[in-house]
Design an enzyme around this catalytic site. Structure first.
Site, PDB file in Angstrom:
ATOM      1  N   GLY A  98       1.770   5.002   3.452  1.00 40.63           N
ATOM      2  CA  GLY A  98       2.704   4.012   2.901  1.00 40.63           C
ATOM      3  C   GLY A  98       3.621   4.627   1.861  1.00 40.63           C
ATOM      4  O   GLY A  98       4.816   4.304   1.776  1.00 40.63           O
TER       5      GLY A  98
ATOM      6  N   GLY B 146      -1.093   7.659   0.386  1.00 43.47           N
ATOM      7  CA  GLY B 146      -1.173   7.834   1.840  1.00 43.47           C
ATOM      8  C   GLY B 146       0.135   7.689   2.585  1.00 43.47           C
ATOM      9  O   GLY B 146       1.210   8.057   2.093  1.00 43.47           O
TER      10      GLY B 146
ATOM     11  N   GLY C 289       0.819  -1.210   0.000  1.00 40.77           N
ATOM     12  CA  GLY C 289       0.000   0.000   0.000  1.00 40.77           C
ATOM     13  C   GLY C 289       0.846   1.249   0.000  1.00 40.77           C
ATOM     14  O   GLY C 289       0.597   2.182   0.775  1.00 40.77           O
TER      15      GLY C 289
ATOM     16  N   TYR D   6     -13.911  -2.770   9.806  1.00 38.29           N
ATOM     17  CA  TYR D   6     -12.560  -2.177   9.827  1.00 38.29           C
ATOM     18  C   TYR D   6     -11.885  -2.481  11.165  1.00 38.29           C
ATOM     19  O   TYR D   6     -10.747  -2.956  11.208  1.00 38.29           O
ATOM     20  CB  TYR D   6     -12.665  -0.668   9.604  1.00 38.29           C
ATOM     21  CG  TYR D   6     -11.340   0.060   9.670  1.00 38.29           C
ATOM     22  CD1 TYR D   6     -10.446   0.014   8.602  1.00 38.29           C
ATOM     23  CD2 TYR D   6     -10.967   0.782  10.806  1.00 38.29           C
ATOM     24  CE1 TYR D   6      -9.223   0.678   8.654  1.00 38.29           C
ATOM     25  CE2 TYR D   6      -9.747   1.442  10.865  1.00 38.29           C
ATOM     26  CZ  TYR D   6      -8.881   1.393   9.790  1.00 38.29           C
ATOM     27  OH  TYR D   6      -7.663   2.037   9.850  1.00 38.29           O
TER      28      TYR D   6
ATOM     29  N   SER E 189      -4.483  -0.063  13.899  1.00 38.35           N
ATOM     30  CA  SER E 189      -5.193   1.173  14.232  1.00 38.35           C
ATOM     31  C   SER E 189      -5.596   1.148  15.704  1.00 38.35           C
ATOM     32  O   SER E 189      -5.689   0.073  16.316  1.00 38.35           O
ATOM     33  CB  SER E 189      -6.444   1.283  13.363  1.00 38.35           C
ATOM     34  OG  SER E 189      -7.223   2.386  13.765  1.00 38.35           O
TER      35      SER E 189
END
Ligand SMILES: NC(=O)c1ccc[n+]([C@@H]2O[C@H](COP(=O)([O-])OP(=O)(O)OC[C@H]3O[C@@H](n4cnc5c(N)ncnc54)[C@H](OP(=O)(O)O)[C@@H]3O)[C@@H](O)[C@H]2O)c1
Length: 277
Positions: free
Chosen positions: A19, A17, A13, A167, A144
């Protein structure tokens, strides 16, 4: 950051963003980097930017919702390098906003569980022999602070679905996996840690959820790079960080029975026998 010349790093990823920033900064410090995502145009652009900055990178495309593509991605990485010093399992999809409908991959697995957690489980397992051969090596799982207990009676969330729940369950699964794997990797020289990078960074995922960002991408990248490269974490494994601070995750992550259950389920879902260890 440390000088990473001669090191090989793989950041999933990294076409967007946090990454993307992590991959660029690793390359700037001298590491050769594999950039990954689905979008080939963005992938090529990130590689071009890294090269223009004097770094070395290559792009590999793979959709992590497809276990076959995850395995092929691992094989491509193995074919392109003799060593792997760092794996950052960062790719992920967000909650999809308040009206998000339940989605599945082609195998019928709940999409966030498949992409955010199971793909990293399979990828790590496939890359472990090379990580061990390159030890000391590190694995960083980007999780997260949004965590919800895994419901082992309905992991695919066929009842009471919400994007937020999907999520958060997938993010806690990454933490259970991290703690379980850390125990299994004791004595190998490969460490595995996980973190909440920063809250609501200004990224695509956050914008798509309709949330006004609270943190910068730089803050999240700094936290990931801390786990990935800081000499103070040498040899330390099985940790959860909130940004730059060591912290506590949801209680389920400290339950060995839950971790064993998740491992068995993951092996089964991925059609694997007794990996990763
Ligand atoms: N943003 C935050 O505030 C926040 C907070 C806590 C944790 N995190 C975690 O940080 C990580 C990065 O988040 P971000 O905010 O930087 O997200 P982002 O900007 O949306 O980027 C997500 C990355 O994942 C890749 N990706 C998404 N779905 C994929 C799939 N099916 N197959 C392959 N690659 C896929 C995307 O590449 P393509 O689009 O090219 O496929 C992109 O490179 C995630 O794991 C997220 O859960 C973020």
């Amino acid at each position: 950051m440390e000088n990473l010349t001669g090191k090989f790093a793989f950041v999933t990823g990294s076409t967007d963003g946090v990454g993307r920033m992590v991959a660029s900064q690793l390359a700037r410090a001298g590491a050769e980097v594999v950039v990954h995502g689905r979008d080939a145009d963005r992938g090529r652009q990130v590689v071009a930017e890294i090269e223009a900055d004097g770094g070395q990178a290559r792009f590999i495309a793979a959709d992590l919702s497809d276990t076959g593509q995850v395995r092929a991605l691992a094989q491509s990485v193995l074919q392109r390098t003799q060593r792997l010093d760092l794996l950052v399992n960062n790719a992920g999809i967000g909650s999809g906003g308040p009206d998000g409908k339940r989605q599945t991959n082609a195998a019928g697995q709940e999409l966030r569980f498949a992409v955010n957690y199971l793909a990293g489980f399979v990828l790590t397992s496939e890359l472990l022999p090379m990580l061990k051969a390159s030890a000391p090596a590190r694995i960083v799982n980007v999780s997260s602070a949004g965590q919800q207990e895994i419901d082992f009676g309905d992991v695919m969330l066929t009842r009471g679905y919400s994007g937020g729940r999907a999520y958060m369950q997938s993010k806690l699964a990454q933490i259970l996996f991290t703690f379980d794997l850390a125990q299994r990797l004791q004595g190998t020289g490969v460490t595995v840690n996980c973190l909440h990078p920063a809250s609501y960074m200004a990224t695509t995922m956050v914008r798509e959820a309709g949330v006004t960002p609270w943190s910068t991408v730089e803050q999240g990248a700094q936290a990931i790079l801390n786990l990935a490269t800081s000499p103070t974490l040498e040899g330390r494994s099985g940790l959860y960080f909130d940004g730059l601070r060591e912290s506590r995750a949801n209680a389920q992550a400290y339950d060995p029975a839950a971790r064993a259950k998740l491992r068995a389920l993951s092996l089964d879902l991925a059609g694997m026998s007794a990996k990763p260890d």
